[in-house]
Design a protein around this motif. Structure first.
Motif, short mmCIF file in Angstrom:
data_model
loop_
_atom_site.label_atom_id
_atom_site.label_comp_id
_atom_site.label_asym_id
_atom_site.label_seq_id
_atom_site.Cartn_x
_atom_site.Cartn_y
_atom_site.Cartn_z
N SER A 9 0.87 2.85 -15.91
CA SER A 9 -0.28 3.64 -16.33
C SER A 9 -0.28 3.81 -17.85
N PRO A 10 -1.42 4.12 -18.45
CA PRO A 10 -1.46 4.37 -19.90
C PRO A 10 -0.62 5.57 -20.33
N ARG A 11 -0.17 6.36 -19.38
CA ARG A 11 0.72 7.48 -19.70
C ARG A 11 2.19 7.10 -19.55
N GLY A 12 2.44 5.84 -19.18
CA GLY A 12 3.81 5.37 -19.07
C GLY A 12 4.43 5.54 -17.70
N GLU A 13 3.62 5.91 -16.71
CA GLU A 13 4.14 6.05 -15.35
C GLU A 13 4.15 4.68 -14.69
N ARG A 14 5.32 4.28 -14.22
CA ARG A 14 5.42 3.00 -13.53
C ARG A 14 5.13 3.23 -12.05
N TYR A 15 4.13 2.50 -11.56
CA TYR A 15 3.81 2.56 -10.14
C TYR A 15 4.72 1.58 -9.41
N THR A 16 5.25 2.01 -8.29
CA THR A 16 6.17 1.18 -7.52
C THR A 16 5.78 1.22 -6.05
N ARG A 17 6.41 0.35 -5.27
CA ARG A 17 6.19 0.38 -3.82
C ARG A 17 6.58 1.74 -3.24
N ASP A 18 7.56 2.40 -3.87
CA ASP A 18 8.04 3.69 -3.38
C ASP A 18 7.07 4.85 -3.66
N ASN A 19 6.29 4.77 -4.76
CA ASN A 19 5.45 5.92 -5.09
C ASN A 19 3.95 5.66 -4.95
N ILE A 20 3.53 4.43 -4.74
CA ILE A 20 2.10 4.12 -4.77
C ILE A 20 1.34 4.74 -3.59
N ARG A 21 1.94 4.79 -2.42
CA ARG A 21 1.25 5.37 -1.25
C ARG A 21 0.96 6.84 -1.47
N ALA A 22 1.93 7.58 -2.03
CA ALA A 22 1.71 9.00 -2.31
C ALA A 22 0.60 9.16 -3.34
N ARG A 23 0.57 8.29 -4.34
CA ARG A 23 -0.48 8.34 -5.37
C ARG A 23 -1.86 8.06 -4.75
N LEU A 24 -1.92 7.07 -3.85
CA LEU A 24 -3.19 6.77 -3.17
C LEU A 24 -3.65 7.95 -2.32
N ASN A 25 -2.72 8.56 -1.60
CA ASN A 25 -3.08 9.72 -0.77
C ASN A 25 -3.60 10.87 -1.61
N MET A 26 -2.95 11.15 -2.74
CA MET A 26 -3.39 12.24 -3.61
C MET A 26 -4.76 11.91 -4.21
N ARG A 27 -4.97 10.66 -4.61
CA ARG A 27 -6.26 10.24 -5.15
C ARG A 27 -7.36 10.45 -4.11
N ASP A 28 -7.10 10.03 -2.88
CA ASP A 28 -8.10 10.19 -1.82
C ASP A 28 -8.38 11.66 -1.52
N PHE A 29 -7.33 12.49 -1.55
CA PHE A 29 -7.50 13.91 -1.32
C PHE A 29 -8.36 14.54 -2.40
N MET A 30 -8.08 14.21 -3.67
CA MET A 30 -8.86 14.75 -4.79
C MET A 30 -10.31 14.26 -4.72
N GLU A 31 -10.49 13.01 -4.32
CA GLU A 31 -11.85 12.48 -4.19
C GLU A 31 -12.63 13.23 -3.11
N SER A 32 -11.97 13.56 -2.00
CA SER A 32 -12.65 14.29 -0.94
C SER A 32 -12.99 15.72 -1.39
N LEU A 33 -12.13 16.33 -2.20
CA LEU A 33 -12.45 17.65 -2.75
C LEU A 33 -13.67 17.57 -3.65
N ARG A 34 -13.69 16.56 -4.54
CA ARG A 34 -14.83 16.41 -5.45
C ARG A 34 -16.13 16.16 -4.68
N SER A 35 -16.05 15.34 -3.64
CA SER A 35 -17.27 15.03 -2.88
C SER A 35 -17.77 16.23 -2.09
#
Length: 149
Positions: free
Chosen positions: A91-117
């Protein structure tokens, strides 16, 4: 290793760090975006403009990326796709996405998107600060050094 940049949303200061690193390490670096982006004249730095439309630039990055390449993006679904292809995502903030953390990031993204919608104002990410830039530059240097070995 080649570097691919999701250019539409990448902060200018991060692009500048990437341009300097591309020159220093002679690493082929390509920005892909829907809109024109100025890049310095260099045999190592390229720009590819794609058509407008949802995920057109992301799809082009996924199409071109190869195992061992590095993709710079804040787009979590894009990061997931390039990881699946054997590339590294940062990421532009220096966070390395990995197989270990990407699913949690996707879940959080989807959760935030549902809140916004549903009308909840979730705010946006904080502005990029000096610490973020340093973290990004340090991670980039580590990844480039690993690739040079």
């Amino acid at each position: 290793m080649k570097i691919w940049i999701d250019g539409d949303a990448c902060p200018v200061v991060i692009k500048e760090i990437l341009f300097r690193a591309a020159e220093r390490t002679q690493t082929t670096t390509t920005l892909i975006a829907n809109q024109p982006i100025r890049v310095p004249p260099s045999p190592h730095i390229r720009f590819l403009q794609v058509g407008s439309g949802f995920d057109v630039a992301d799809d082009e990055i996924v199409r071109r990326v190869e195992p061992g390449d590095l993709v710079i993006t804040a787009d979590i679904p894009l990061a997931s796709e390039v990881i699946d292809k054997g590339a590294t995502a940062l990421s532009p903030r220096g966070e390395r996405y990995t197989r270990d953390n990407i699913r949690a990031r996707l879940n959080m993204r989807d959760f935030m998107e549902s809140l916004r919608s549903s009308g909840v104002d979730t705010g946006g990410p904080p502005a990029l600060n000096h610490g973020d830039r340093k973290t990004f530059a340090d991670q980039l240097d580590r990844l480039l050094q690993q690739a040079a070995r």
